[in-house]
Design a protein around this motif. Structure first.
Motif, PDB file in Angstrom:
ATOM      1  N   LEU A 163      39.635  53.541  32.284  1.00 57.52           N
ATOM      2  CA  LEU A 163      40.694  52.792  31.590  1.00 57.52           C
ATOM      3  C   LEU A 163      40.717  51.322  31.959  1.00 57.52           C
ATOM      4  O   LEU A 163      41.543  50.564  31.439  1.00 57.52           O
ATOM      5  CB  LEU A 163      42.056  53.426  31.899  1.00 57.52           C
ATOM      6  CG  LEU A 163      42.247  54.871  31.425  1.00 57.52           C
ATOM      7  CD1 LEU A 163      43.615  55.394  31.854  1.00 57.52           C
ATOM      8  CD2 LEU A 163      42.102  54.961  29.907  1.00 57.52           C
ATOM      9  N   GLU A 164      39.840  50.916  32.884  1.00 60.78           N
ATOM     10  CA  GLU A 164      39.762  49.516  33.332  1.00 60.78           C
ATOM     11  C   GLU A 164      41.104  49.012  33.841  1.00 60.78           C
ATOM     12  O   GLU A 164      41.536  47.903  33.524  1.00 60.78           O
ATOM     13  CB  GLU A 164      39.246  48.619  32.206  1.00 60.78           C
ATOM     14  CG  GLU A 164      37.828  48.931  31.779  1.00 60.78           C
ATOM     15  CD  GLU A 164      37.325  48.031  30.670  1.00 60.78           C
ATOM     16  OE1 GLU A 164      36.231  47.473  30.799  1.00 60.78           O
ATOM     17  OE2 GLU A 164      38.045  47.909  29.651  1.00 60.78           O
ATOM     18  N   ILE A 165      41.768  49.842  34.633  1.00 60.03           N
ATOM     19  CA  ILE A 165      43.064  49.457  35.185  1.00 60.03           C
ATOM     20  C   ILE A 165      42.907  48.291  36.154  1.00 60.03           C
ATOM     21  O   ILE A 165      43.747  47.381  36.192  1.00 60.03           O
ATOM     22  CB  ILE A 165      43.721  50.669  35.876  1.00 60.03           C
ATOM     23  CG1 ILE A 165      44.018  51.755  34.835  1.00 60.03           C
ATOM     24  CG2 ILE A 165      45.003  50.261  36.607  1.00 60.03           C
ATOM     25  CD1 ILE A 165      44.586  53.026  35.411  1.00 60.03           C
ATOM     26  N   VAL A 166      41.840  48.317  36.940  1.00 64.86           N
ATOM     27  CA  VAL A 166      41.547  47.223  37.884  1.00 64.86           C
ATOM     28  C   VAL A 166      40.172  46.669  37.511  1.00 64.86           C
ATOM     29  O   VAL A 166      39.148  47.220  37.941  1.00 64.86           O
ATOM     30  CB  VAL A 166      41.559  47.708  39.346  1.00 64.86           C
ATOM     31  CG1 VAL A 166      41.340  46.533  40.293  1.00 64.86           C
ATOM     32  CG2 VAL A 166      42.872  48.421  39.664  1.00 64.86           C
ATOM     33  N   PRO A 167      40.099  45.609  36.712  1.00 66.96           N
ATOM     34  CA  PRO A 167      38.793  45.081  36.277  1.00 66.96           C
ATOM     35  C   PRO A 167      37.870  44.720  37.437  1.00 66.96           C
ATOM     36  O   PRO A 167      36.650  44.850  37.323  1.00 66.96           O
ATOM     37  CB  PRO A 167      39.183  43.831  35.478  1.00 66.96           C
ATOM     38  CG  PRO A 167      40.580  44.099  35.006  1.00 66.96           C
ATOM     39  CD  PRO A 167      41.228  44.881  36.108  1.00 66.96           C
ATOM     40  N   GLU A 168      38.456  44.270  38.550  1.00 67.99           N
ATOM     41  CA  GLU A 168      37.617  43.914  39.704  1.00 67.99           C
ATOM     42  C   GLU A 168      36.881  45.141  40.250  1.00 67.99           C
ATOM     43  O   GLU A 168      35.754  45.032  40.744  1.00 67.99           O
ATOM     44  CB  GLU A 168      38.478  43.289  40.808  1.00 67.99           C
ATOM     45  CG  GLU A 168      39.073  41.936  40.454  1.00 67.99           C
ATOM     46  CD  GLU A 168      40.298  42.046  39.561  1.00 67.99           C
ATOM     47  OE1 GLU A 168      40.779  43.185  39.346  1.00 67.99           O
ATOM     48  OE2 GLU A 168      40.779  41.000  39.088  1.00 67.99           O
ATOM     49  N   PHE A 169      37.536  46.297  40.175  1.00 63.25           N
ATOM     50  CA  PHE A 169      36.907  47.535  40.632  1.00 63.25           C
ATOM     51  C   PHE A 169      35.712  47.876  39.750  1.00 63.25           C
ATOM     52  O   PHE A 169      34.651  48.275  40.241  1.00 63.25           O
ATOM     53  CB  PHE A 169      37.932  48.668  40.623  1.00 63.25           C
ATOM     54  CG  PHE A 169      37.396  49.999  41.065  1.00 63.25           C
ATOM     55  CD1 PHE A 169      36.850  50.163  42.325  1.00 63.25           C
ATOM     56  CD2 PHE A 169      37.441  51.102  40.208  1.00 63.25           C
ATOM     57  CE1 PHE A 169      36.354  51.394  42.749  1.00 63.25           C
ATOM     58  CE2 PHE A 169      36.951  52.328  40.611  1.00 63.25           C
ATOM     59  CZ  PHE A 169      36.405  52.474  41.883  1.00 63.25           C
ATOM     60  N   ASN A 170      35.859  47.704  38.432  1.00 66.18           N
ATOM     61  CA  ASN A 170      34.745  47.955  37.514  1.00 66.18           C
ATOM     62  C   ASN A 170      33.601  46.974  37.761  1.00 66.18           C
ATOM     63  O   ASN A 170      32.428  47.349  37.695  1.00 66.18           O
ATOM     64  CB  ASN A 170      35.219  47.856  36.068  1.00 66.18           C
ATOM     65  CG  ASN A 170      36.076  49.032  35.655  1.00 66.18           C
ATOM     66  OD1 ASN A 170      37.027  49.383  36.337  1.00 66.18           O
ATOM     67  ND2 ASN A 170      35.762  49.651  34.535  1.00 66.18           N
TER      68      ASN A 170
END
Length: 223
Positions: A163-170
């Motif tokens: 869901l790309e909740i945290v873009p930095e994590f992706n």
């Protein structure tokens, strides 16, 4: 997860029935094949969803205005020549631009490898979740706190990445940006289907064949 699995402790009381006497029993075969069918079906459907969003991401080689694969497919590529850090190519070998689909090129995130990563990761997590038997032989999943927390963290992490909740994590996972909100939820639905489908496949195999798998030849003669 393998570490936590190895730390599962057996119960101190004797189980009312034997575990399966061999891994080559009908229960094991049906359960494994059923779960494999679920995982494979989800992966194929996930890849099918990526087709409309696959971009022709060829980059040119220093020898030609078209990359080799672009020439084969009749696609045009922009005129460029030089090192990756100079012209920003996605595919590189030893700093020289090539097609980003070249098997020896540096890794480049795209929609296909991002979705394959999500589906294969959730299938591995669900394999541990579905096939951990627990009672009456071992401590249950809820009693085995490290295992339960690790599985929960895995499910949450994969869902958050989908869901790309945290873009930095992706970005840390080197995943590409999802093309749309609808696409995100379609993939999330497939991930949930993978877990639920594998769980149901195992439970159905257990319901139909588990009892017979726990009887060895001696038990059958004494019955």
């Amino acid at each position: 997860l393998f570490l936590f699995m190895s730390h599962a402790k057996p119960l101190t009381t004797l189980a009312p029935r034997r575990p399966p006497y061999t891994i080559a029993c009908l229960y094991m075969v049906v359960s494994i094949l059923g779960q494999f069918a679920v995982h494979l079906t989800v992966l194929v459907h996930a890849l099918h969803l990526t087709r409309p969003h696959i971009e022709q991401a060829w980059v040119c080689s220093p020898e030609s205005t078209n990359s080799t694969l672009a020439q084969e497919e009749g696609l045009t590529a922009p005129l460029c020549s030089g090192y990756c850090d100079e012209i920003g190519c996605n595919g590189c070998i030893d700093g020289t631009c090539i097609s980003d689909r070249h098997p020896d090129a540096n890794f480049s995130p795209n929609i296909i490898n991002s979705i394959v990563f999500l589906t294969t990761t959730i299938s591995q997590i669900s394999t541990f979740f579905v096939n951990y038997k627990g009672r009456p032989y071992m401590m249950s999943m809820l009693e085995h706190k490290p295992m339960a927390y690790a599985l929960l963290a895995g499910f949450v992490s994969v869902s958050a990445a989908c869901l790309e909740i945290v873009p930095e994590f992706n970005s840390f996972l080197q995943m590409t940006v999802m093309p749309s909100v609808e696409f995100k939820f379609n993939i999330l639905g497939l991930l949930v289907t993978d877990v639920v489908g594998a769980f149901l496949a195992e439970k159905l195999a257990s319901l139909l064949f588990y009892n017979s798998a726990c009887w060895n030849a001696t038990d059958k003669l004494l019955q």
